[in-house]
Structures are given as structure tokens and as C-alpha cells.
Design an enzyme around this catalytic site. Structure first.
Site, PDB file in Angstrom:
ATOM      1  N   THR A 132     -13.099   8.587 -23.883  1.00  0.00           N
ATOM      2  CA  THR A 132     -13.840   9.692 -23.977  1.00  0.00           C
ATOM      3  C   THR A 132     -13.668  11.066 -23.745  1.00  0.00           C
ATOM      4  OG1 THR A 132     -16.370   9.967 -23.675  1.00  0.00           O
ATOM      5  CG2 THR A 132     -15.610   9.104 -21.621  1.00  0.00           C
ATOM      6  N   ASP A 133     -13.768  12.322 -24.138  1.00  0.00           N
ATOM      7  CA  ASP A 133     -13.976  13.460 -24.272  1.00  0.00           C
ATOM      8  C   ASP A 133     -14.862  14.216 -23.554  1.00  0.00           C
ATOM      9  OD1 ASP A 133     -16.414  13.288 -25.846  1.00  0.00           O
ATOM     10  OD2 ASP A 133     -15.796  15.273 -27.055  1.00  0.00           O
ATOM     11  N   GLU A 134     -15.543  13.213 -22.676  1.00  0.00           N
ATOM     12  CA  GLU A 134     -16.296  13.688 -21.478  1.00  0.00           C
ATOM     13  C   GLU A 134     -16.006  13.804 -20.102  1.00  0.00           C
ATOM     14  OE1 GLU A 134     -20.693  11.427 -21.820  1.00  0.00           O
ATOM     15  OE2 GLU A 134     -20.343  10.816 -24.157  1.00  0.00           O
ATOM     16  N   TYR A 158     -21.446   7.765 -15.829  1.00  0.00           N
ATOM     17  CA  TYR A 158     -20.627   7.397 -17.138  1.00  0.00           C
ATOM     18  C   TYR A 158     -19.213   8.011 -17.242  1.00  0.00           C
ATOM     19  CZ  TYR A 158     -18.163   6.324 -21.871  1.00  0.00           C
ATOM     20  OH  TYR A 158     -17.453   6.334 -22.761  1.00  0.00           O
ATOM     21  N   LYS A 162     -15.135   6.440 -16.472  1.00  0.00           N
ATOM     22  CA  LYS A 162     -14.165   7.047 -17.631  1.00  0.00           C
ATOM     23  C   LYS A 162     -12.806   7.349 -16.872  1.00  0.00           C
ATOM     24  CE  LYS A 162     -13.479   5.303 -20.762  1.00  0.00           C
ATOM     25  NZ  LYS A 162     -13.555   3.447 -22.055  1.00  0.00           N
TER      26      LYS A 162
HETATM   27  P1  NAD Z   1     -20.608  -0.695 -26.611  1.00  0.00           P
HETATM   28  O1  NAD Z   1     -21.232  -0.261 -25.136  1.00  0.00           O
HETATM   29  O2  NAD Z   1     -20.792  -0.268 -27.585  1.00  0.00           O
HETATM   30  O3  NAD Z   1     -19.406  -1.670 -26.604  1.00  0.00           O
HETATM   31  C1  NAD Z   1     -18.892  -2.236 -25.639  1.00  0.00           C
HETATM   32  C2  NAD Z   1     -18.081  -3.780 -25.534  1.00  0.00           C
HETATM   33  O4  NAD Z   1     -17.831  -3.402 -24.272  1.00  0.00           O
HETATM   34  C3  NAD Z   1     -18.798  -4.629 -25.308  1.00  0.00           C
HETATM   35  O5  NAD Z   1     -18.753  -5.620 -26.499  1.00  0.00           O
HETATM   36  C4  NAD Z   1     -19.395  -5.067 -24.369  1.00  0.00           C
HETATM   37  O6  NAD Z   1     -19.726  -6.529 -24.579  1.00  0.00           O
HETATM   38  C5  NAD Z   1     -18.243  -4.966 -23.594  1.00  0.00           C
HETATM   39  N1  NAD Z   1     -17.955  -5.272 -22.300  1.00  0.00           N
HETATM   40  C6  NAD Z   1     -18.417  -4.926 -21.263  1.00  0.00           C
HETATM   41  N2  NAD Z   1     -18.411  -5.194 -20.407  1.00  0.00           N
HETATM   42  C7  NAD Z   1     -16.977  -5.781 -20.437  1.00  0.00           C
HETATM   43  C8  NAD Z   1     -16.444  -6.599 -19.356  1.00  0.00           C
HETATM   44  N3  NAD Z   1     -16.315  -6.448 -18.208  1.00  0.00           N
HETATM   45  N4  NAD Z   1     -15.249  -7.450 -19.843  1.00  0.00           N
HETATM   46  C9  NAD Z   1     -15.167  -7.451 -22.008  1.00  0.00           C
HETATM   47  N5  NAD Z   1     -16.039  -6.726 -22.140  1.00  0.00           N
HETATM   48  C10 NAD Z   1     -16.731  -6.275 -21.992  1.00  0.00           C
HETATM   49  O7  NAD Z   1     -19.105   0.746 -26.538  1.00  0.00           O
HETATM   50  P2  NAD Z   1     -18.817   1.922 -27.710  1.00  0.00           P
HETATM   51  O8  NAD Z   1     -19.472   2.552 -28.594  1.00  0.00           O
HETATM   52  O9  NAD Z   1     -18.143   0.598 -28.964  1.00  0.00           O
HETATM   53  O10 NAD Z   1     -17.272   2.230 -27.015  1.00  0.00           O
HETATM   54  C11 NAD Z   1     -16.213   1.341 -26.290  1.00  0.00           C
HETATM   55  C12 NAD Z   1     -15.058   1.863 -26.279  1.00  0.00           C
HETATM   56  O11 NAD Z   1     -15.151   3.123 -27.081  1.00  0.00           O
HETATM   57  C13 NAD Z   1     -15.332   2.681 -24.528  1.00  0.00           C
HETATM   58  O12 NAD Z   1     -14.161   2.373 -23.938  1.00  0.00           O
HETATM   59  C14 NAD Z   1     -16.042   3.427 -24.990  1.00  0.00           C
HETATM   60  O13 NAD Z   1     -15.356   4.636 -23.449  1.00  0.00           O
HETATM   61  C15 NAD Z   1     -15.380   4.049 -25.621  1.00  0.00           C
HETATM   62  N6  NAD Z   1     -15.688   5.842 -26.977  1.00  0.00           N
HETATM   63  C16 NAD Z   1     -16.792   5.503 -27.022  1.00  0.00           C
HETATM   64  C17 NAD Z   1     -17.904   6.632 -27.719  1.00  0.00           C
HETATM   65  C18 NAD Z   1     -18.032   6.331 -28.471  1.00  0.00           C
HETATM   66  O14 NAD Z   1     -19.251   7.573 -28.880  1.00  0.00           O
HETATM   67  N7  NAD Z   1     -19.434   5.281 -28.736  1.00  0.00           N
HETATM   68  C19 NAD Z   1     -16.472   7.585 -27.962  1.00  0.00           C
HETATM   69  C20 NAD Z   1     -15.000   7.859 -27.558  1.00  0.00           C
HETATM   70  C21 NAD Z   1     -14.759   6.598 -26.179  1.00  0.00           C
HETATM   71  P1  TYD Z   2     -25.935  10.097 -27.215  1.00  0.00           P
HETATM   72  O1  TYD Z   2     -25.433   9.411 -28.075  1.00  0.00           O
HETATM   73  O2  TYD Z   2     -26.258   9.543 -25.770  1.00  0.00           O
HETATM   74  O3  TYD Z   2     -23.925  10.119 -26.258  1.00  0.00           O
HETATM   75  P2  TYD Z   2     -23.589  11.242 -25.120  1.00  0.00           P
HETATM   76  O4  TYD Z   2     -24.152  11.233 -24.291  1.00  0.00           O
HETATM   77  O5  TYD Z   2     -22.485  10.471 -24.785  1.00  0.00           O
HETATM   78  O6  TYD Z   2     -23.001  12.081 -26.011  1.00  0.00           O
HETATM   79  O7  TYD Z   2     -26.443  11.336 -27.482  1.00  0.00           O
HETATM   80  C1  TYD Z   2     -26.126  12.012 -27.239  1.00  0.00           C
HETATM   81  C2  TYD Z   2     -26.797  13.467 -27.507  1.00  0.00           C
HETATM   82  O8  TYD Z   2     -28.126  13.205 -27.995  1.00  0.00           O
HETATM   83  C3  TYD Z   2     -26.952  13.801 -25.868  1.00  0.00           C
HETATM   84  O9  TYD Z   2     -26.877  15.407 -26.218  1.00  0.00           O
HETATM   85  C4  TYD Z   2     -28.050  13.359 -25.640  1.00  0.00           C
HETATM   86  C5  TYD Z   2     -29.080  13.462 -26.572  1.00  0.00           C
HETATM   87  N1  TYD Z   2     -30.012  12.560 -27.138  1.00  0.00           N
HETATM   88  C6  TYD Z   2     -31.798  12.551 -27.417  1.00  0.00           C
HETATM   89  O10 TYD Z   2     -31.451  14.474 -27.326  1.00  0.00           O
HETATM   90  N2  TYD Z   2     -32.734  11.984 -27.263  1.00  0.00           N
HETATM   91  C7  TYD Z   2     -32.103  10.758 -27.025  1.00  0.00           C
HETATM   92  O11 TYD Z   2     -32.659   9.721 -27.391  1.00  0.00           O
HETATM   93  C8  TYD Z   2     -30.892  10.198 -27.214  1.00  0.00           C
HETATM   94  C9  TYD Z   2     -30.077   8.857 -26.950  1.00  0.00           C
HETATM   95  C10 TYD Z   2     -29.359  10.831 -26.759  1.00  0.00           C
END
Ligand code: NAD
Ligand code: TYD
Length: 352
Positions: A132-134, A158, A162
Site C-alpha cells: 500500500t501507499d500508506e 495497519y 505492511k
Molecule cells: P481484504 O481485507 O478485502 O481481503 C483480505 C483477504 O485476505 C481476505 O479474503 C482474508 O480472508 C484474507 N486473509 C487475511 N488473513 C489471512 C491469512 N492469515 N491467511 C490467508 N488469508 C488471509 O483486503 P483487500 O482490500 O483486498 O487488500 C488486499 C491486499 O492489497 C492487502 O495486502 C492490502 O494491504 C493491499 N492493498 C489494499 C488497498 C485497498 O485500497 N483496499 C490498497 C493498496 C494495497
Molecule cells: P478507508 O476506506 O478506511 O481507507 P484508508 O484509511 O486506508 O485510506 O478510508 C478512506 C478515507 O475515508 C480515510 O481518510 C478515512 C475516511 N473515512 C471516513 O471519513 N468515514 C468512514 O466511515 C470511513 C470508513 C473512512
């Protein structure tokens, strides 16, 4: 074949579905099925022999070693993670267990497997770590977007977990030569996202006439990328990325949270007209602890070196997303029972 971890979650499921649409190479999908994992995301693959689902933990070294020996994948793509910042504030332990210890165990099993491959298979093998960019921390309003050289400065449990996993991946390449690739992507949105994250939560609440909880002043900025563009970037990096390298992925779509919520309300006003705008449901609530102010990604490296570009703009992607949630209400209903309600009470109950 490839081994995907976390392929029942939001991005992982989109990746598996897109992968099997675009090529014939089979996928072994290892997922623990936490609250965020949902096998219904993969319903369309029920009769597809190219998809093998395995219920298990990336931290289970014996299971992973067995899967690697049995299926001999040419690549591992690691999506498995705990992914929600707010949950990491309430309970960081699971984040350390999966994101840090789990990635460590997965790297160990991958290395053992990779070391005994023949010369060609060894050279072709890839361990792609999805991050992630975070990890780069928070930007000021005038700061340049994150590049691959921006120093790590994670601020939430989180992002710290990561960041730790990214460092392990880097070290496994540097020390042991494991052919790793790391991608750091901005905020994704699209189909199958669990409605704890901003976009699906706002759509879900607006459709139910519930308050739209905006943290603080709502002026925090994120860069937004439609999920299928993230999936195409990962395929590009897997095919053409140089081992040991890091690639930032983003959509050049910086938006404040208020802009995102207003856009969602305006689309819903057209799609589900009612008396007055859905904007009337917006409520500012107590801010997130340690809330990062701004993320922005410079995706120049992946564009220049690998020729990747996103297909969707924010305007096209967000419309597709709203349409998907409107068309898939049974999916939303199924995932918003039980554990989800408990989370809402715990997290939002004390905020308003
Ligand atoms: P998500 O929470 O929707 O899904 C995570 C999946 O991993 C779930 O299916 C869960 O059951 C599985 N999981 C959790 N712990 C596990 C373990 N110990 N063993 C096997 N499986 C396990 O997450 P997402 O949003 O799909 O994100 C996927 C990846 O992308 C993550 O690594 C996250 O850090 C990264 N990412 C997410 C975003 C975003 O905006 N959602 C952006 C950048 C990077
Ligand atoms: P989120 O979807 O949780 O992603 P991340 O924190 O990983 O960027 O949140 C996106 C942005 O939206 C973040 O600045 C937090 C804000 N947010 C709210 O204002 N209200 C909410 O209920 C949630 C879940 C997030």
C-alpha cells in the site's frame, strides 16, 4: 499455475476473476476466510477447473510448503492481509500476526521451494507482494507525490505492519536472492469491497437512509484507483517487472473525502431519486486517531518502464462501482449481517 493468497477478499477476488478471464493459467487460491474473505465473491468460478480454493492461513508453513510442492506454481501473489486502518486501531494483534508473521512464514516457505527448483524454473519464479501507499506516511498539501524512493514513515498499526512486511520482502531478495516484486498501490474501489471502507460504506448507508459518517473535516486526501486497474498493474509487474524492484501504482486521482462522498450522493440522487439529496445524510463525526492527511502516488515508474496506464478515470470507475452495488444488493445484504453489525456498533457507536 500461480498461487494467490487472500483471493477471497476484495482485490484478490477481483484479481482471480480478471486473471481467469484474460488467460488459461490455473490459480490455487489460499485464503483464511476472515470476516473480509467471502467465497461468494468467487461464485462464478464454481464449475471452473482452473480455480482451486484452499481454506488456510499464510502463516501455516506446513500447509504452504505442501501446496507449493503439490502444485509447483511459477509465482506467488500475496494479497492476504488484515487491511482496515480503523480495525487496526481497535485491535492491532491480528495485523501483526498476518501481515508481519504471516508474510515472514510465506517468504520462508517460498524460499525453500524456490531453492530446489531447476535452473529455468528458478530464474522464472516470482514472489509478488501487494502493498500500500500508506507505508510512506502522510503528505502536506504542497508535497510531491510518493515515489519509490520516498522514505517509509507508517503512522497506523495497519501501515506499520505492511511496512514491516515490505522490509521482509526486500531483505529476502537482498540476502537470499528470492526474485521478489513489491507493489505499493493507492486506495482501491470497485465491486466486492467490504462495506467497512469509505466508498461501499457510504453507498450502503445512503441506500438505507442512514447517516454518512465523515471523519473530522472530511478534507483528507486519497488517490483513488479502480480495482481492475490495480489488477492489470499487478499482471504487468508480474510479467515484466525486474526482480527486487518496487513499483508504485496509482490513478492520478487525488480527491478529498468530501469530494468522494458528494460524488456518490450525486450519482445516487440520479439513480435512486428521492425528496432532497442524499447529501443531507452527511454527518461529521469524531476524527480517526492519527488520521493521515494526504496520500498521493507518482505512478511514473510503472508507466515509463512497463507501459502500464489505468483505463478508468475516477468519474467512470465510481459510476461503475455504484451500479455494481445497486445490481448486487443480495451480496451486500449477505455481508452486512452478524459480525458487520457488531463492528458498526463498536466503531461508530461512540463517535457521533
Ligand atoms: P481484504 O481485507 O478485502 O481481503 C483480505 C483477504 O485476505 C481476505 O479474503 C482474508 O480472508 C484474507 N486473509 C487475511 N488473513 C489471512 C491469512 N492469515 N491467511 C490467508 N488469508 C488471509 O483486503 P483487500 O482490500 O483486498 O487488500 C488486499 C491486499 O492489497 C492487502 O495486502 C492490502 O494491504 C493491499 N492493498 C489494499 C488497498 C485497498 O485500497 N483496499 C490498497 C493498496 C494495497
Ligand atoms: P478507508 O476506506 O478506511 O481507507 P484508508 O484509511 O486506508 O485510506 O478510508 C478512506 C478515507 O475515508 C480515510 O481518510 C478515512 C475516511 N473515512 C471516513 O471519513 N468515514 C468512514 O466511515 C470511513 C470508513 C473512512
Amino acid at each position: 499455475m500461480i498461487l494467490v493468497t487472500g483471493g477471497a477478499g476484495f482485490i484478490g477476488a477481483n484479481f482471480v476473476l480478471d486473471w481467469l478471464k484474460s488467460c488459461s493459467e490455473p490459480v490455487v487460491n489460499l485464503d483464511k476466510l476472515t470476516y473480509a474473505g467471502n467465497l461468494h465473491n468467487l461464485d462464478s468460478l464454481a464449475d471452473d477447473p482452473r480455480h482451486l480454493f484452499v481454506h488456510g492461513d499464510i502463516g501455516d508453513s506446513a500447509l504452504v510448503a505442501h501446496l507449493l510442492q503439490e502444485h509447483q506454481p511459477r509465482a506467488i501473489i500475496n494479497f492476504a492481509a488484515e487491511s482496515h486502518v480503523d480495525r487496526s486501531i481497535h485491535g492491532p494483534e491480528d495485523f501483526i500476526r498476518t501481515n508481519v508473521n504471516g508474510t515472514f512464514a510465506l517468504l520462508g516457505a517460498a524460499r525453500e521451494y524456490w531453492e530446489q527448483l531447476g535452473t529455468d524454473d528458478k530464474a522464472g519464479f516470482r514472489f509478488l507482494h501487494v502493498s500500500t501507499d500508506e507505508v510512506y506516511g502522510s503528505l502536506g498539501p504542497q508535497d510531491a507525490p510518493f515515489t519509490e524512493h520516498t522514505p517509509y514513515a507508517p503512522n497506523s498499526p495497519y501501515s506499520a505492519s505492511k511496512a514491516a512486511s515490505d522490509h521482509l520482502v526486500r531483505a529476502w531478495h537482498h540476502t537470499y536472492g528470492l526474485p521478489t516484486l513489491t507493489t505499493n498501490c493507492s486506495n482501491n474501489y470497485g465491486p466486492y469491497q467490504f462495506p467497512e471502507k469509505l466508498v461501499p460504506l457510504m453507498i450502503h448507508n445512503a441506500l438505507s437512509g442512514k447517516p454518512l459518517p465523515v471523519y473530522g473535516d472530511g478534507l483528507n486526501i486519497r488517490d483513488w484507483l479502480y480495482v481492475s486497474d490495480h489488477c492489470s498493474a499487478i499482471r504487468t509487474v508480474l510479467n515484466a517487472g525486474r526482480p527486487g524492484e518496487v513499483y508504485n501504482i496509482g490513478g492520478w486521482n487525488e480527491k478529498t473525502n468530501m469530494e468522494v462522498v458528494h460524488t456518490l450522493c450525486d450519482i445516487l440522487d440520479q439513480a435512486r431519486p428521492q425528496t432532497g439529496s442524499h447529501r443531507a445524510l452527511i454527518h461529521h463525526v469524531r476524527d480517526r486517531a492519527g488520521h493521515d492527511r494526504r496520500y498521493a502516488i507518482d505512478a511514473g515508474k510503472i508507466e515509463r518502464e512497463l507501459g502500464w496506464k489505468p483505463e478508468e478515470t475516477f468519474e467512470t470507475g465510481i459510476r461503475k462501482t455504484v451500479a455494481w452495488y445497486l445490481d448486487n444488493q443480495p451480496w451486500v445484504e449477505a455481508v452486512t449481517s452478524g459480525e458487520y453489525r457488531h463492528w458498526l456498533e463498536r466503531h461508530y457507536g461512540a463517535r457521533t
